[in-house]
Design an enzyme around this catalytic site. Sequence first.
Site, PDB file in Angstrom:
ATOM      1  N   GLY A   1      11.259  -0.977  23.767  1.00 15.19           N
ATOM      2  CA  GLY A   1       9.802  -0.649  23.936  1.00 15.19           C
ATOM      3  C   GLY A   1       9.547   0.417  22.988  1.00 15.19           C
ATOM      4  O   GLY A   1      10.210   1.004  22.141  1.00 15.19           O
TER       5      GLY A   1
ATOM      6  N   HIS B   1       9.605  -2.109  14.600  1.00 17.97           N
ATOM      7  CA  HIS B   1       9.413  -3.178  15.945  1.00 17.97           C
ATOM      8  C   HIS B   1       8.652  -4.161  15.250  1.00 17.97           C
ATOM      9  O   HIS B   1       9.209  -5.436  15.444  1.00 17.97           O
ATOM     10  CB  HIS B   1       9.214  -2.584  16.920  1.00 17.97           C
ATOM     11  CG  HIS B   1      10.126  -1.579  17.534  1.00 17.97           C
ATOM     12  ND1 HIS B   1       9.874  -0.451  18.091  1.00 17.97           N
ATOM     13  CD2 HIS B   1      11.414  -1.670  18.192  1.00 17.97           C
ATOM     14  CE1 HIS B   1      10.629   0.237  18.713  1.00 17.97           C
ATOM     15  NE2 HIS B   1      11.602  -0.311  18.631  1.00 17.97           N
TER      16      HIS B   1
ATOM     17  N   SER C   1      11.372   5.756  14.200  1.00 20.89           N
ATOM     18  CA  SER C   1      12.333   5.674  15.509  1.00 20.89           C
ATOM     19  C   SER C   1      11.330   6.059  16.537  1.00 20.89           C
ATOM     20  O   SER C   1      10.352   6.941  16.482  1.00 20.89           O
ATOM     21  CB  SER C   1      13.242   6.655  15.185  1.00 20.89           C
ATOM     22  OG  SER C   1      13.833   6.620  16.352  1.00 20.89           O
TER      23      SER C   1
ATOM     24  N   LEU D   1       6.882   0.679  21.063  1.00 14.26           N
ATOM     25  CA  LEU D   1       6.747  -0.046  19.913  1.00 14.26           C
ATOM     26  C   LEU D   1       6.197   0.741  18.785  1.00 14.26           C
ATOM     27  O   LEU D   1       5.124   0.990  18.833  1.00 14.26           O
ATOM     28  CB  LEU D   1       6.526  -1.602  20.080  1.00 14.26           C
ATOM     29  CG  LEU D   1       7.257  -2.154  21.109  1.00 14.26           C
ATOM     30  CD1 LEU D   1       6.221  -3.613  21.179  1.00 14.26           C
ATOM     31  CD2 LEU D   1       8.524  -2.488  20.852  1.00 14.26           C
TER      32      LEU D   1
END
Length: 280
Positions: free
Chosen positions: A31, A37, A185, A33
């Site tokens: 998660g 992602h 990140s 995101l």
Amino acid sequence: MQVVNTVVELRHAIKAWRIKGETVAFVPTMGNLHDGHLQLVREAKKLADRIVVSIFVNPTQFGVGEDFESYPRTEQDDQKKLAIEDTDLLFLPAVADIYTPDAKTTVTVSGLSDKYCGASRPGHFSGVATVVCKLFNCVQPDIALFGLKDFQQLAVIKTMARDLHIPVEILGVDTVREPSGLAMSSRNGYLTVKEKAVAAKLFYSLCVARDAILAGVQDYNAVEQQALLSLTQAGFVPDYFSVCRSSDLAKAAPDDRELVLLVAAKLGKTRLIDNIYFSR
Ligand code: PAF
């Protein structure tokens, strides 16, 4: 987008697709995101009929004193982002669904899990291998996509799937970077504005080392020492900087052609990792 919380609901939804002969791509996440992602989801859409994303902050891959409790949980926002990307199904299990209280089985990929990040975070890669193995068994995807930013993680997962005969194709997707070069990140959110400006120097250190090697430097130990020094001077507390053979992450020898440079360093309270791979 369908959102399910249990393995039973997940299997039911996927079975309906399988009956129609549809293929399934899977993007496991924790998660919070970001574009990295979402890039995995976009790539997944090119490769399969249906896309499943999981969000599960996996307790077993966090060590004592690490950020499991404070890891950013942003499920509402994440759901909106995944819906925009036309994700078919979001799997949002509870810890008890993935780890039954009497569970006795863990998965460890020996050797590969013990060095670099594994040396500094004992047990981390067993946590990753165990949860990814469980998720693969729940989803049974044709293909699964992971970010190349976590290069060692990807190597551990590929080895685990190969060794356990899990019939899934595993694909690494290129790291998405900020304009500064900083790899995206979830942990970048921990950085202060000042630290974020410095953080980009992690990627810069990789580029400098790669360019030195491409220019013919063969003393990899000296390349590593120089990079560690530059990172320290920039304000990082480096964990490792290693010139590796990309196939098995062993220390590179001068005749190796396919290389990956792996780095991990702390900036303030935040541990950052990055890598760059290339052929010489
Ligand atoms: O890379 C991550 O987000 C996690 O390590 C993963 C692969 C989802 C397993 O929890």
